[in-house]
Scaffold this motif. Structure first.
Motif, PDB file in Angstrom:
ATOM      1  N   ILE A 289       0.855  -1.178   0.000  1.00  0.00           N
ATOM      2  CA  ILE A 289       0.000   0.000   0.000  1.00  0.00           C
ATOM      3  C   ILE A 289       0.889   1.225   0.000  1.00  0.00           C
ATOM      4  N   ILE A 290       0.840   2.002  -1.076  1.00  0.00           N
ATOM      5  CA  ILE A 290       1.798   3.097  -1.223  1.00  0.00           C
ATOM      6  C   ILE A 290       1.544   4.231  -0.244  1.00  0.00           C
ATOM      7  N   SER A 291       0.367   4.243   0.375  1.00  0.00           N
ATOM      8  CA  SER A 291       0.035   5.380   1.236  1.00  0.00           C
ATOM      9  C   SER A 291       1.001   5.534   2.403  1.00  0.00           C
ATOM     10  N   ILE A 292       1.705   4.478   2.763  1.00  0.00           N
ATOM     11  CA  ILE A 292       2.609   4.549   3.907  1.00  0.00           C
ATOM     12  C   ILE A 292       4.054   4.787   3.488  1.00  0.00           C
ATOM     13  N   TYR A 293       4.259   5.067   2.192  1.00  0.00           N
ATOM     14  CA  TYR A 293       5.600   5.271   1.685  1.00  0.00           C
ATOM     15  C   TYR A 293       5.705   6.570   0.899  1.00  0.00           C
ATOM     16  N   ALA A 294       6.881   7.177   0.946  1.00  0.00           N
ATOM     17  CA  ALA A 294       7.197   8.206  -0.033  1.00  0.00           C
ATOM     18  C   ALA A 294       7.341   7.516  -1.394  1.00  0.00           C
ATOM     19  N   MET A 295       6.966   8.240  -2.434  1.00  0.00           N
ATOM     20  CA  MET A 295       7.087   7.703  -3.787  1.00  0.00           C
ATOM     21  C   MET A 295       7.921   8.671  -4.619  1.00  0.00           C
ATOM     22  N   ASN A 296       8.656   8.115  -5.564  1.00  0.00           N
ATOM     23  CA  ASN A 296       9.630   8.911  -6.291  1.00  0.00           C
ATOM     24  C   ASN A 296       9.624   8.595  -7.776  1.00  0.00           C
ATOM     25  N   TRP A 297      10.048   9.577  -8.546  1.00  0.00           N
ATOM     26  CA  TRP A 297      10.388   9.375  -9.954  1.00  0.00           C
ATOM     27  C   TRP A 297      11.855   9.756 -10.149  1.00  0.00           C
ATOM     28  N   TYR A 298      12.596   8.847 -10.752  1.00  0.00           N
ATOM     29  CA  TYR A 298      13.981   9.074 -11.145  1.00  0.00           C
ATOM     30  C   TYR A 298      14.058   8.981 -12.656  1.00  0.00           C
ATOM     31  N   ARG A 299      15.165   9.435 -13.206  1.00  0.00           N
ATOM     32  CA  ARG A 299      15.424   9.244 -14.627  1.00  0.00           C
ATOM     33  C   ARG A 299      16.904   9.007 -14.852  1.00  0.00           C
ATOM     34  N   GLN A 300      17.169   8.317 -15.951  1.00  0.00           N
ATOM     35  CA  GLN A 300      18.556   8.053 -16.337  1.00  0.00           C
ATOM     36  C   GLN A 300      18.701   8.224 -17.831  1.00  0.00           C
TER      37      GLN A 300
ATOM     38  N   PRO B  21      21.191   8.337 -21.296  1.00  0.00           N
ATOM     39  CA  PRO B  21      22.356   7.558 -21.748  1.00  0.00           C
ATOM     40  C   PRO B  21      23.661   8.203 -21.301  1.00  0.00           C
ATOM     41  N   GLY B  22      24.511   7.391 -20.689  1.00  0.00           N
ATOM     42  CA  GLY B  22      25.814   7.867 -20.268  1.00  0.00           C
ATOM     43  C   GLY B  22      25.813   8.716 -19.011  1.00  0.00           C
ATOM     44  N   LYS B  23      24.654   8.837 -18.361  1.00  0.00           N
ATOM     45  CA  LYS B  23      24.560   9.656 -17.163  1.00  0.00           C
ATOM     46  C   LYS B  23      24.074   8.833 -15.982  1.00  0.00           C
ATOM     47  N   GLN B  24      24.305   9.369 -14.788  1.00  0.00           N
ATOM     48  CA  GLN B  24      23.829   8.694 -13.588  1.00  0.00           C
ATOM     49  C   GLN B  24      22.328   8.896 -13.419  1.00  0.00           C
ATOM     50  N   ARG B  25      21.723   7.957 -12.728  1.00  0.00           N
ATOM     51  CA  ARG B  25      20.304   8.097 -12.409  1.00  0.00           C
ATOM     52  C   ARG B  25      20.137   9.276 -11.465  1.00  0.00           C
ATOM     53  N   GLU B  26      19.118  10.101 -11.715  1.00  0.00           N
ATOM     54  CA  GLU B  26      18.897  11.280 -10.891  1.00  0.00           C
ATOM     55  C   GLU B  26      17.453  11.357 -10.425  1.00  0.00           C
ATOM     56  N   LEU B  27      17.274  11.929  -9.252  1.00  0.00           N
ATOM     57  CA  LEU B  27      15.932  12.117  -8.716  1.00  0.00           C
ATOM     58  C   LEU B  27      15.242  13.269  -9.444  1.00  0.00           C
ATOM     59  N   VAL B  28      14.046  13.002  -9.931  1.00  0.00           N
ATOM     60  CA  VAL B  28      13.265  14.020 -10.633  1.00  0.00           C
ATOM     61  C   VAL B  28      12.239  14.648  -9.690  1.00  0.00           C
ATOM     62  N   ALA B  29      11.523  13.805  -8.960  1.00  0.00           N
ATOM     63  CA  ALA B  29      10.468  14.323  -8.091  1.00  0.00           C
ATOM     64  C   ALA B  29      10.141  13.283  -7.032  1.00  0.00           C
ATOM     65  N   THR B  30       9.679  13.766  -5.889  1.00  0.00           N
ATOM     66  CA  THR B  30       9.289  12.873  -4.813  1.00  0.00           C
ATOM     67  C   THR B  30       8.055  13.444  -4.119  1.00  0.00           C
ATOM     68  N   VAL B  31       7.220  12.555  -3.609  1.00  0.00           N
ATOM     69  CA  VAL B  31       6.026  12.982  -2.876  1.00  0.00           C
ATOM     70  C   VAL B  31       5.973  12.198  -1.568  1.00  0.00           C
ATOM     71  N   SER B  32       5.791  12.917  -0.475  1.00  0.00           N
ATOM     72  CA  SER B  32       5.771  12.274   0.839  1.00  0.00           C
ATOM     73  C   SER B  32       4.420  11.639   1.107  1.00  0.00           C
ATOM     74  N   THR B  33       4.324  10.934   2.227  1.00  0.00           N
ATOM     75  CA  THR B  33       3.060  10.304   2.598  1.00  0.00           C
ATOM     76  C   THR B  33       1.977  11.357   2.844  1.00  0.00           C
ATOM     77  N   SER B  34       2.371  12.558   3.230  1.00  0.00           N
ATOM     78  CA  SER B  34       1.399  13.628   3.481  1.00  0.00           C
ATOM     79  C   SER B  34       1.136  14.486   2.249  1.00  0.00           C
ATOM     80  N   GLY B  35       1.782  14.126   1.132  1.00  0.00           N
ATOM     81  CA  GLY B  35       1.509  14.839  -0.110  1.00  0.00           C
ATOM     82  C   GLY B  35       2.450  15.995  -0.417  1.00  0.00           C
ATOM     83  N   ILE B  36       3.461  16.185   0.401  1.00  0.00           N
ATOM     84  CA  ILE B  36       4.438  17.236   0.129  1.00  0.00           C
ATOM     85  C   ILE B  36       5.330  16.803  -1.023  1.00  0.00           C
ATOM     86  N   THR B  37       5.491  17.683  -1.996  1.00  0.00           N
ATOM     87  CA  THR B  37       6.250  17.337  -3.195  1.00  0.00           C
ATOM     88  C   THR B  37       7.528  18.167  -3.290  1.00  0.00           C
TER      89      THR B  37
END
Length: 114
Positions: free
Chosen positions: A28-39, A41-57
């Motif tokens: 159940i995702i409601s108890i976890y922060a959720m994230n989007w990363y991207r990678q 070609p030739g670059k490291q994976r980077e955090l694009v966006a995150t949303v907390s359990t309370s909806g803070i982005t």
């Protein structure tokens, strides 16, 4: 077993929009922060966006004002709305659960090109 399945990627022209979805099962995702990363070609994976359990982005400076993350705990799904896309946004986009991430999706390709 937790599974995260991304969808919504594809080829889009510069200035266009896409909405990525990440459907979770096995947890159940409601108890976890959720994230989007991207990678790119030739670059490291980077955090694009995150949303907390309370909806803070939080979004990366490179996409601020263009990308928006949201979550629907009823549907157990997290979204990434991407507007005003640029060629440098081309990458494989990954959804992840938890902070730090403990589970990852398989990724969805986003290509921004004319």
């Amino acid at each position: 077993q937790v599974q995260l399945v991304e969808s919504g990627g594809g080829l889009v022209q510069p200035g266009g929009s896409l909405r990525l979805s990440c459907a979770a099962s096995g947890s159940i995702i409601s108890i976890y922060a959720m994230n989007w990363y991207r990678q790119a070609p030739g670059k490291q994976r980077e955090l694009v966006a995150t949303v907390s359990t309370s909806g803070i982005t939080i979004v990366a400076n490179s996409v601020s004002g263009r990308f928006f993350i949201s979550r629907d705990n009823v549907k157990n799904t997290v979204y990434l709305q991407m507007n005003s896309l640029k060629p440098e946004d081309t990458a494989v986009y990954y959804c992840s659960l938890g902070r730090p991430p403990s589970y990852w999706g398989q990724g969805t390709q986003v290509t921004v090109s004319s």
